[in-house]
Design a protein around this motif. Sequence first.
Motif: not given
Length: 198
Positions: A73-85
């Motif tokens: 879950q942490m990684d899924a949230i981090r990926k969203g931050l990386k995509a500026d979502l």
Amino acid sequence: KNAGVRTVCVPKKNEKDVEEISGEIKKGLETGLDVSIYADPKYNSRQMGAIRTGLEEGFDVSIYADLDYNEYQMDAIRKGLKADLNVLVYADPKYDKYQMDAIRRGMESGIDVSKYADPAFNSYQMLELKKALESGIDVSFYAKPEFDSYQMRQITEGLRHGLDFASVYTYADPVFNGFQMNEIRIGMESGLDVSVYM
């Protein structure tokens, strides 16, 4: 920056994890990170790694540096931050990693994820609704948890293949399983009288 942290105490019951945990803390110290954010034996090494990676990428990890989230879950949230979502749309422990990914991918493609960003939908249902929305299909009448993902697919396929709404609506009923819906849909697309199936 790391507030002088050089040693981390680990409870005896977690001693077997010391090597992995120490590795994540060591990596953070070596790159000048504030490891106090994740130097907590309650985090497993993979959670520590997800937090450390986010810090290295310059993100506000307070959004997911929470024991309620597993490392996926942490990684899924981090990926969203990386995509500026706006990750607050899905940064909720009620969503599993796969649900989070389905919502994130929908946000990346620019669709209205509010149609399926609901923990009542499993990730398969979410992905079917995402595909339909990406095709410009109005999912409002079948974006309901009582339809499984295969039933949703049959409704989407009927609309995608040119069946009118009234025709699709006749089989868009949870009493028909996905296989039954498939037979009805194919019959309609072939111009057959499907009333015998209904």
